[in-house]
Design a protein around this motif. Sequence first.
Motif, PDB file in Angstrom:
ATOM      1  N   LEU A  85       0.821  -1.215   0.000  1.00 49.65           N
ATOM      2  CA  LEU A  85       0.000   0.000   0.000  1.00 49.65           C
ATOM      3  C   LEU A  85       0.850   1.258   0.000  1.00 49.65           C
ATOM      4  O   LEU A  85       0.342   2.352  -0.168  1.00 49.65           O
ATOM      5  CB  LEU A  85      -0.886   0.036   1.252  1.00 49.65           C
ATOM      6  CG  LEU A  85      -2.107  -0.876   1.291  1.00 49.65           C
ATOM      7  CD1 LEU A  85      -2.848  -0.684   2.596  1.00 49.65           C
ATOM      8  CD2 LEU A  85      -3.030  -0.569   0.131  1.00 49.65           C
ATOM      9  N   GLU A  93     -10.288   1.975  -4.768  1.00 50.29           N
ATOM     10  CA  GLU A  93      -8.953   1.868  -4.186  1.00 50.29           C
ATOM     11  C   GLU A  93      -8.974   2.264  -2.720  1.00 50.29           C
ATOM     12  O   GLU A  93      -8.364   1.618  -1.876  1.00 50.29           O
ATOM     13  CB  GLU A  93      -7.968   2.753  -4.951  1.00 50.29           C
ATOM     14  CG  GLU A  93      -7.383   2.058  -6.153  1.00 50.29           C
ATOM     15  CD  GLU A  93      -6.416   2.952  -6.905  1.00 50.29           C
ATOM     16  OE1 GLU A  93      -6.213   4.115  -6.488  1.00 50.29           O
ATOM     17  OE2 GLU A  93      -5.877   2.493  -7.924  1.00 50.29           O
ATOM     18  N   ASP A  94      -9.683   3.354  -2.416  1.00 47.59           N
ATOM     19  CA  ASP A  94      -9.796   3.778  -1.028  1.00 47.59           C
ATOM     20  C   ASP A  94     -10.408   2.688  -0.170  1.00 47.59           C
ATOM     21  O   ASP A  94      -9.970   2.419   0.949  1.00 47.59           O
ATOM     22  CB  ASP A  94     -10.680   5.029  -0.928  1.00 47.59           C
ATOM     23  CG  ASP A  94      -9.866   6.295  -1.081  1.00 47.59           C
ATOM     24  OD1 ASP A  94      -8.633   6.178  -1.167  1.00 47.59           O
ATOM     25  OD2 ASP A  94     -10.469   7.379  -1.120  1.00 47.59           O
ATOM     26  N   ARG A  95     -11.443   2.061  -0.719  1.00 45.63           N
ATOM     27  CA  ARG A  95     -12.122   1.021   0.051  1.00 45.63           C
ATOM     28  C   ARG A  95     -11.248  -0.208   0.232  1.00 45.63           C
ATOM     29  O   ARG A  95     -11.177  -0.761   1.327  1.00 45.63           O
ATOM     30  CB  ARG A  95     -13.411   0.618  -0.660  1.00 45.63           C
ATOM     31  CG  ARG A  95     -14.472   1.693  -0.585  1.00 45.63           C
ATOM     32  CD  ARG A  95     -15.692   1.252  -1.336  1.00 45.63           C
ATOM     33  NE  ARG A  95     -16.794   2.182  -1.124  1.00 45.63           N
ATOM     34  CZ  ARG A  95     -18.005   1.987  -1.617  1.00 45.63           C
ATOM     35  NH1 ARG A  95     -18.260   0.909  -2.311  1.00 45.63           N
ATOM     36  NH2 ARG A  95     -18.961   2.868  -1.384  1.00 45.63           N
ATOM     37  N   THR A  96     -10.583  -0.644  -0.854  1.00 47.66           N
ATOM     38  CA  THR A  96      -9.748  -1.832  -0.709  1.00 47.66           C
ATOM     39  C   THR A  96      -8.569  -1.535   0.220  1.00 47.66           C
ATOM     40  O   THR A  96      -8.141  -2.402   0.974  1.00 47.66           O
ATOM     41  CB  THR A  96      -9.209  -2.329  -2.062  1.00 47.66           C
ATOM     42  OG1 THR A  96      -8.614  -1.240  -2.743  1.00 47.66           O
ATOM     43  CG2 THR A  96     -10.310  -2.903  -2.921  1.00 47.66           C
ATOM     44  N   ARG A  97      -8.081  -0.296   0.171  1.00 43.88           N
ATOM     45  CA  ARG A  97      -7.000   0.069   1.079  1.00 43.88           C
ATOM     46  C   ARG A  97      -7.449  -0.089   2.529  1.00 43.88           C
ATOM     47  O   ARG A  97      -6.754  -0.667   3.358  1.00 43.88           O
ATOM     48  CB  ARG A  97      -6.580   1.521   0.821  1.00 43.88           C
ATOM     49  CG  ARG A  97      -5.541   2.012   1.796  1.00 43.88           C
ATOM     50  CD  ARG A  97      -5.384   3.523   1.766  1.00 43.88           C
ATOM     51  NE  ARG A  97      -4.536   3.933   2.881  1.00 43.88           N
ATOM     52  CZ  ARG A  97      -4.372   5.192   3.258  1.00 43.88           C
ATOM     53  NH1 ARG A  97      -4.976   6.158   2.619  1.00 43.88           N
ATOM     54  NH2 ARG A  97      -3.603   5.479   4.282  1.00 43.88           N
ATOM     55  N   ILE A 148     -12.897   4.171  -9.725  1.00 41.05           N
ATOM     56  CA  ILE A 148     -11.701   3.390  -9.412  1.00 41.05           C
ATOM     57  C   ILE A 148     -11.032   3.941  -8.154  1.00 41.05           C
ATOM     58  O   ILE A 148     -10.631   3.195  -7.269  1.00 41.05           O
ATOM     59  CB  ILE A 148     -10.705   3.408 -10.594  1.00 41.05           C
ATOM     60  CG1 ILE A 148     -11.267   2.591 -11.753  1.00 41.05           C
ATOM     61  CG2 ILE A 148      -9.356   2.852 -10.172  1.00 41.05           C
ATOM     62  CD1 ILE A 148     -10.485   2.742 -13.041  1.00 41.05           C
ATOM     63  N   GLY A 149     -10.946   5.264  -8.060  1.00 41.43           N
ATOM     64  CA  GLY A 149     -10.354   5.876  -6.884  1.00 41.43           C
ATOM     65  C   GLY A 149     -11.091   5.498  -5.617  1.00 41.43           C
ATOM     66  O   GLY A 149     -10.486   5.194  -4.588  1.00 41.43           O
ATOM     67  N   ARG A 150     -12.414   5.492  -5.724  1.00 46.76           N
ATOM     68  CA  ARG A 150     -13.218   5.145  -4.561  1.00 46.76           C
ATOM     69  C   ARG A 150     -12.989   3.681  -4.173  1.00 46.76           C
ATOM     70  O   ARG A 150     -12.867   3.349  -3.000  1.00 46.76           O
ATOM     71  CB  ARG A 150     -14.696   5.375  -4.885  1.00 46.76           C
ATOM     72  CG  ARG A 150     -15.487   5.933  -3.732  1.00 46.76           C
ATOM     73  CD  ARG A 150     -16.801   6.470  -4.217  1.00 46.76           C
ATOM     74  NE  ARG A 150     -17.540   5.461  -4.966  1.00 46.76           N
ATOM     75  CZ  ARG A 150     -18.778   5.075  -4.656  1.00 46.76           C
ATOM     76  NH1 ARG A 150     -19.379   5.604  -3.637  1.00 46.76           N
ATOM     77  NH2 ARG A 150     -19.392   4.177  -5.394  1.00 46.76           N
ATOM     78  N   SER A 177     -12.760   6.896 -13.591  1.00 45.87           N
ATOM     79  CA  SER A 177     -11.592   7.217 -12.762  1.00 45.87           C
ATOM     80  C   SER A 177     -12.033   7.457 -11.323  1.00 45.87           C
ATOM     81  O   SER A 177     -11.387   7.004 -10.372  1.00 45.87           O
ATOM     82  CB  SER A 177     -10.889   8.468 -13.282  1.00 45.87           C
ATOM     83  OG  SER A 177     -10.533   8.308 -14.622  1.00 45.87           O
ATOM     84  N   GLU A 199      -1.010   8.546  -1.102  1.00 40.14           N
ATOM     85  CA  GLU A 199      -0.482   9.030  -2.369  1.00 40.14           C
ATOM     86  C   GLU A 199       0.943   9.528  -2.231  1.00 40.14           C
ATOM     87  O   GLU A 199       1.490   9.616  -1.145  1.00 40.14           O
ATOM     88  CB  GLU A 199      -1.373  10.151  -2.911  1.00 40.14           C
ATOM     89  CG  GLU A 199      -2.587   9.600  -3.625  1.00 40.14           C
ATOM     90  CD  GLU A 199      -3.590  10.689  -3.890  1.00 40.14           C
ATOM     91  OE1 GLU A 199      -3.459  11.322  -4.922  1.00 40.14           O
ATOM     92  OE2 GLU A 199      -4.489  10.893  -3.074  1.00 40.14           O
TER      93      GLU A 199
END
Lengths: 247, 141
Positions: A67, B92-96, B88-90, B85, A176
């Motif tokens: 991550l 990514e935030d969730r999987t993170r 996808i960002g959302r 996009s 980021e």
Amino acid sequence: MPGRPDPNILVVIPAWNEAGAIAGTIAEVRAHQPDLDILVVDDGSGDATAEVARAAGAEVARLPYNLGVGGAMRTGYRYAMREDYDVVVQIDADGQHDPSYLPQLLAGLDDSDVVIGARFAGEGDYAARGPRRWAMRMLAAVLSRLSGTRLTDVTSGFRVANRKAVRVFADHYPAEYLGDTVESLVIALRVGCTVSQQPVHMRPRTIGTASQSPLRAATYLVRAVVALALALVRRWPAATETLGQEK
Amino acid sequence: MSPVLTLGVVGAAATLAVLFEMLRRQRLREKYALIWVVVAVATVLLVVFPGLLSTAADVLGVQVPANLLFFAASMLLLLLSIQFSYEIGRLEDRTRTLAEEIALLTLRLDQQEAGDDARGADEATEGGDVGDGATRRGPQP
């Protein structure tokens, strides 16, 4: 911290493929501060980082995939909040941060919420050149103005945070580029945390080398400018779905 | 049927058929299908009533009606790309967040098992506990 009970301190070490250095780093922290709890956040390593760290006596949280430092650190801050630690120390796994400076950093928490272990502050002899130097200067100047104190090394990954800052970082620690260093500081400042620095000497990395080619340095400058500008204008707190989950 | 008409209708029909089949197999969520259904229906309308396009081009002052079509189509694709996009960002935030939670939960489990093991060792061997401990101690991820 005189006159108060000893704070409950957690050392968080984000580690990605650091099997070669992590044991030494853990042993060194222990040698200087035997009674601290140590959490290694294994950031999706492909090597034996987690096993080595566990064998060295640290708690290990393993992220299922990489991550970046931001994700690893937010994991650490969440752990600290749930386990009710008073102070979180962030230190790199590669051994470039010298734990003998910890008492000074912790003492700095007496009058600020985040204390950065900073190069260029009189201690040590690190020197960057060219675009990388300009980027670091620019970041330092803007964040110094924002924080109201002199900050010389805002990209340092050696820092301590008190409860107030840990609470913020547990919800918001950007994954980021430069988010784990510069933007996290901007966030802390924008929610009213105070930031200061203590001079430290950083050692050359024990394993691996920092990227220093001119092209990379120039890219770094551009990305730093973009990251900082975004951090400054970003609406905050960001409307993330994870917000407010930790109460 | 003019060739243009055939081409347009066949294209739109194929799009609708694929959408329907994907929805039926639950490979596509309605919210993403909706926009493509609208596009397919609009294509049919434009093919059947070419006057619509010329009228719109006249009103907007576009000299070649086809250019209006290209412009509208590229704007639509651009906006959809931005939308994706964002999605996808959302994600990514969730999987993170999920990845971080999994790391913390696994750590807590490890700690509890370590605690259990220590207690088990203290109490010497108690037959009833063994099966339980063995089922919980799965392979590490």
